[in-house]
Design a protein around this motif. Structure first.
Motif, short mmCIF file in Angstrom:
data_model
loop_
_atom_site.label_atom_id
_atom_site.label_comp_id
_atom_site.label_asym_id
_atom_site.label_seq_id
_atom_site.Cartn_x
_atom_site.Cartn_y
_atom_site.Cartn_z
N HIS A 74 46.86 8.74 25.64
CA HIS A 74 46.21 9.68 24.71
C HIS A 74 45.94 8.99 23.37
CE1 HIS A 74 46.17 13.28 21.92
NE2 HIS A 74 45.15 13.48 22.70
N GLN A 75 46.85 8.15 22.93
CA GLN A 75 46.65 7.43 21.68
C GLN A 75 45.42 6.52 21.74
OE1 GLN A 75 48.33 7.68 18.62
NE2 GLN A 75 48.99 9.55 19.67
N LYS A 76 45.16 5.91 22.91
CA LYS A 76 43.96 5.10 23.08
C LYS A 76 42.70 5.96 22.94
CE LYS A 76 46.08 1.94 26.39
NZ LYS A 76 46.08 1.52 27.80
N VAL A 77 42.74 7.16 23.51
CA VAL A 77 41.59 8.06 23.43
C VAL A 77 41.40 8.54 22.00
CG1 VAL A 77 40.70 10.31 24.18
CG2 VAL A 77 41.70 8.73 25.85
N ILE A 78 42.49 8.83 21.31
CA ILE A 78 42.39 9.24 19.90
C ILE A 78 41.72 8.14 19.08
CG2 ILE A 78 43.74 9.63 17.79
CD1 ILE A 78 45.73 11.22 19.50
N GLN A 79 42.11 6.92 19.33
CA GLN A 79 41.51 5.79 18.60
C GLN A 79 40.00 5.74 18.83
OE1 GLN A 79 43.01 1.89 19.74
NE2 GLN A 79 42.84 1.21 17.64
N TYR A 80 39.58 5.91 20.08
CA TYR A 80 38.15 5.92 20.40
C TYR A 80 37.46 7.10 19.72
CZ TYR A 80 33.86 6.47 23.08
OH TYR A 80 32.55 6.62 23.44
N MET A 81 38.07 8.29 19.83
CA MET A 81 37.46 9.49 19.27
C MET A 81 37.34 9.41 17.75
SD MET A 81 36.55 11.14 21.88
CE MET A 81 35.89 12.57 21.03
N ASN A 82 38.28 8.78 17.10
CA ASN A 82 38.20 8.60 15.64
C ASN A 82 36.98 7.78 15.25
OD1 ASN A 82 40.45 10.14 15.05
ND2 ASN A 82 41.84 8.39 14.99
N GLU A 83 36.52 6.92 16.14
CA GLU A 83 35.35 6.10 15.85
C GLU A 83 34.04 6.85 16.10
OE1 GLU A 83 35.67 2.49 18.10
OE2 GLU A 83 37.65 2.03 17.29
N VAL A 84 34.01 7.74 17.11
CA VAL A 84 32.74 8.34 17.51
C VAL A 84 32.54 9.77 17.04
CG1 VAL A 84 32.57 6.85 19.55
CG2 VAL A 84 33.57 9.14 19.77
N ARG A 85 33.59 10.44 16.62
CA ARG A 85 33.43 11.85 16.26
C ARG A 85 33.10 12.02 14.78
NH1 ARG A 85 37.79 13.72 13.40
NH2 ARG A 85 39.72 12.61 13.74
N GLU A 86 32.27 13.01 14.55
CA GLU A 86 31.98 13.43 13.18
C GLU A 86 33.01 14.45 12.72
OE1 GLU A 86 28.61 16.29 11.35
OE2 GLU A 86 27.85 14.50 12.37
N ASN A 87 33.37 15.36 13.65
CA ASN A 87 34.30 16.43 13.33
C ASN A 87 34.92 16.93 14.62
OD1 ASN A 87 35.61 18.28 11.70
ND2 ASN A 87 33.95 19.76 11.76
N SER A 88 36.08 17.56 14.48
CA SER A 88 36.70 18.24 15.61
C SER A 88 37.51 19.42 15.09
CB SER A 88 37.60 17.29 16.40
OG SER A 88 38.68 16.83 15.62
N VAL A 89 37.64 20.42 15.93
CA VAL A 89 38.47 21.58 15.64
C VAL A 89 39.29 21.87 16.90
CG1 VAL A 89 36.97 22.61 13.90
CG2 VAL A 89 36.66 23.21 16.29
N ALA A 90 40.48 22.45 16.69
CA ALA A 90 41.37 22.69 17.82
C ALA A 90 42.11 24.00 17.67
CB ALA A 90 42.38 21.54 17.93
N VAL A 91 42.53 24.53 18.81
CA VAL A 91 43.45 25.67 18.83
C VAL A 91 44.40 25.47 20.02
CG1 VAL A 91 41.94 27.14 20.26
CG2 VAL A 91 43.64 28.19 18.77
N ASP A 92 45.65 25.82 19.79
CA ASP A 92 46.68 25.73 20.83
C ASP A 92 47.34 27.10 20.90
OD1 ASP A 92 46.73 22.71 21.32
OD2 ASP A 92 46.95 22.85 19.15
N TYR A 93 47.46 27.65 22.11
CA TYR A 93 48.08 28.97 22.23
C TYR A 93 48.88 29.09 23.52
CZ TYR A 93 44.08 30.10 25.26
OH TYR A 93 43.16 30.11 26.26
N GLU A 94 49.83 29.99 23.50
CA GLU A 94 50.64 30.28 24.67
C GLU A 94 49.96 31.36 25.50
OE1 GLU A 94 55.19 29.85 24.18
OE2 GLU A 94 54.46 30.85 22.36
#
Length: 95
Positions: A74-94
């Motif tokens: 997942h850390q590898k994907v985060i590194q890639y996404m930090n390079e290509v993304r302009e913005n991101s939003v998230a929600v986590d719920y049970e």
């Protein structure tokens, strides 16, 4: 169970780049033991308020979500996404 949803707006929203980025995200499947399910969706409306990619992941617990966050794959994907993304939003719920 925990649902983890992230929307990504990419710097380059060309079809080729969106598909390449979706492939990177889909590459997490089978590599992160905490991940129960993974769904990657590409926007089909392309409105001004649209994001390019949606990631929907399911985990058994908050602890598994936290383990996913620090997992080396997942850390590898985060590194890639930090390079290509302009913005991101998230929600986590049970559920």
């Amino acid at each position: 169970m925990i649902k983890h949803i992230v929307f990504f707006k990419l710097k380059d929203s060309s079809t080729e780049n969106v598909e390449r980025t979706a492939k990177v995200l889909r590459g997490l499947e089978g590599k992160v033991e905490q991940l129960r399910s993974l769904e990657i969706g590409l926007d089909v409306i392309h409105s001004a308020r649209s994001y390019d990619i949606a990631l929907v992941a399911t985990f058994d617990s908050l602890e598994d979500l936290q383990g996913y966050q620090i997992h080396p794959e997942h850390q590898k994907v985060i590194q890639y996404m930090n390079e290509v993304r302009e913005n991101s939003v998230a929600v986590d719920y049970e559920f």
